[in-house]
Design an enzyme around this catalytic site. Structure first.
Site, short mmCIF file in Angstrom:
data_model
loop_
_atom_site.label_atom_id
_atom_site.label_comp_id
_atom_site.label_asym_id
_atom_site.label_seq_id
_atom_site.Cartn_x
_atom_site.Cartn_y
_atom_site.Cartn_z
NE ARG A 58 -2.20 1.62 3.50
CZ ARG A 58 -2.03 0.89 4.60
NH1 ARG A 58 -2.54 -0.32 4.66
NH2 ARG A 58 -1.36 1.35 5.62
CE1 TYR A 113 -15.88 9.06 -16.32
CE2 TYR A 113 -15.38 9.32 -14.01
CZ TYR A 113 -15.79 8.53 -15.06
OH TYR A 113 -16.10 7.22 -14.84
CG ASP A 185 -8.91 13.65 -16.40
OD1 ASP A 185 -8.35 12.94 -17.24
OD2 ASP A 185 -9.87 13.26 -15.70
CE LYS A 210 -12.59 5.43 -18.43
NZ LYS A 210 -12.73 6.79 -17.96
C1 LIG Z 1 -13.03 7.41 -16.78
C2 LIG Z 1 -12.52 8.74 -16.47
C3 LIG Z 1 -12.12 9.09 -15.18
C4 LIG Z 1 -12.24 8.13 -14.01
O1 LIG Z 1 -11.45 7.01 -14.17
P1 LIG Z 1 -11.81 5.58 -13.50
O2 LIG Z 1 -10.63 4.76 -13.86
O3 LIG Z 1 -13.09 5.10 -14.11
O4 LIG Z 1 -11.95 5.83 -12.04
C5 LIG Z 1 -11.63 10.35 -14.96
N1 LIG Z 1 -11.55 11.25 -15.97
C6 LIG Z 1 -11.93 10.96 -17.22
C7 LIG Z 1 -11.80 11.99 -18.28
C8 LIG Z 1 -12.43 9.70 -17.52
O5 LIG Z 1 -12.82 9.42 -18.77
#
Ligand SMILES: *Cc1c(COP(=O)(O)O)cnc(C)c1O
Length: 394
Positions: A58, A113, A185, A210
């Site tokens: 962790r 998101y 992001d 993704k």
């Molecule tokens: C999917 C996504 C997230 C969150 O990611 P997870 O792995 O599902 O927690 C954050 N920002 C964007 C732009 C996303 O597409």
């Protein structure tokens, strides 16, 4: 000076180290929760931070598998250090808990998101953190939103699901002038098409779920950036967890080795699909940063080297026609998430962004008729043929 290798070579080689014990060619999966200390002195020195090394999975640097992934991603983003997480949301949560405390102020892109929106609008205010959602596509709005208490500016560019972009270098500069962290992001673009740290941001994060993993078979999150911040965040992670599993870390290392090839094909296919949709009488509008009709075409071209596989569009006949289209596709899958090898179609107003209040959604362009498409790496003719038959059937 040693010649710096190109991005594709970094995808394949960066941070890869042959296993010193058995000589395994690929990074082993360290499926372990804890690490053995040679003696009490060493254990104490690791806990005290006086000696680097592994302690417990962790606590960063987690395990050697995680460390390879973190370093590889940091190299690709051009950051000093990297850190992996159990999901993109775990990464965003750890960043927020490290950067913000009671009484602080956060400026966030308004189109983000859905779960990030919920975290910022429902959870952070309960901790005494004030949040302003701002249309960051206009830099003046960000400038105006600063307060003495502003400690973090959180951008999503291109934003989910409208593909709106913001001027990362201008906003990063203003953030610095105001003593605030600038976080991007970068999930939609990935470091292959956009490198926020090179544009001046302090942190760049991706949901590995993704494009980084790339095959829709794992959950993960990852951050790259400034070493000082990462060290502070390590402490928070040690107390909160949210750590990626070792098998997921290994899958992400594997995913990154083909990132450049997949992203090229995603973008090439998305451009063809965008052009096809634009040519169709059933389609009212299409938004894809690579199209000359895209409203922020110049800015997108300035800060990105390509436009990824994400696009959105509206159908004439609104919500009902959109639903029929989504129910009629055969090759494309009706599913949320994105960045998979196959093409995914979804309806943000009733799915990923249902948590955003209707009035807010409408005011920021997430209209009820908006359809989001994550274009996969199939043969583009097959994707187009599927959309064509579905459009003809509405
Ligand atoms: C999917 C996504 C997230 C969150 O990611 P997870 O792995 O599902 O927690 C954050 N920002 C964007 C732009 C996303 O597409």
């Amino acid at each position: 000076m040693e010649r710096e290798v190109k991005f594709a070579t970094k995808c394949v080689h960066a941070a890869e180290k042959p296993d010193p014990v058995f000589g395994a060619h690929t990074t082993p999966i360290f499926q372990t929760s804890t690490f053995i200390f040679e003696n009490v002195r060493q254990g104490a020195a690791r806990f005290a931070g006086e000696e680097s090394g592994y302690i417990y999975a962790r606590i960063p640097p987690n395990t050697p598998t995680h460390a390879v992934l973190a370093e590889k991603f940091a190299v690709l983003e051009g950051g000093e250090a990297g850190q992996t997480f159990a999901s993109g949301m775990a990464a965003i949560t750890a960043i927020a808990l490290t950067a913000l405390k009671q009484g602080d102020h956060l400026i966030s892109t308004d189109v983000i998101y859905g779960c990030t929106y919920s975290l910022f609008s429902q959870v952070l205010p309960g901790l005494g953190i004030e949040v302003s959602f701002v249309d960051t596509s206009k830099t003046e709005n960000v400038k105006r939103a600063f307060k003495p208490e502003t400690k973090m500016v959180f951008l999503e560019s291109p934003a989910n699901p409208t593909l709106t972009v913001c001027d990362i270098s201008a906003i990063a500069r203003i953030s610095k002038e105001n003593g605030s962290l600038c976080v991007v992001d970068n999930t939609f673009a990935t470091p292959y098409f956009q490198r926020p740290l090179e544009l001046g941001a302090d942190l760049s994060l991706s949901s590995c779920t993704k494009y980084i993993g790339g095959h829709a078979d794992l959950l993960g999150g990852i951050v790259a950036g400034n070493k000082d911040f990462m060290d502070r965040m390590s402490v928070v992670i040690g107390y909160t967890g949210g750590i990626m599993g070792p098998h997921e870390a290994w899958l992400c290392i594997r995913g990154l080795k083909t990132l450049h090839i997949r992203m090229e094909r995603h973008a090439e296919n998305a451009m063809k699909v965008a052009e096809f949709l634009e040519s169709r009488p059933e389609v009212e509008w299409v938004r894809y940063p690579g199209l000359p009709t895209y409203p922020q075409y110049e800015l997108a071209r300035r800060q990105m080297s390509g436009f990824s596989g994400m696009l959105c569009f509206g159908i004439k006949g609104g919500v009902e026609a959109g639903k029929r289209l989504m129910d009629n596709v055969k090759l494309c899958s009706l599913a949320v998430s994105l960045g998979a090898t196959d093409t995914l179609i979804q309806h943000p107003a009733s799915m990923t962004h249902a948590c955003v209040p209707h009035a807010v959604r409408n005011s920021i362009g997430i209209t009820d008729g908006l359809v989001r498409l994550s274009v996969g790496i199939e043969d583009p003719e097959d994707i187009i043929a599927d959309l064509k038959q579905a459009l003809e059937a509405i």
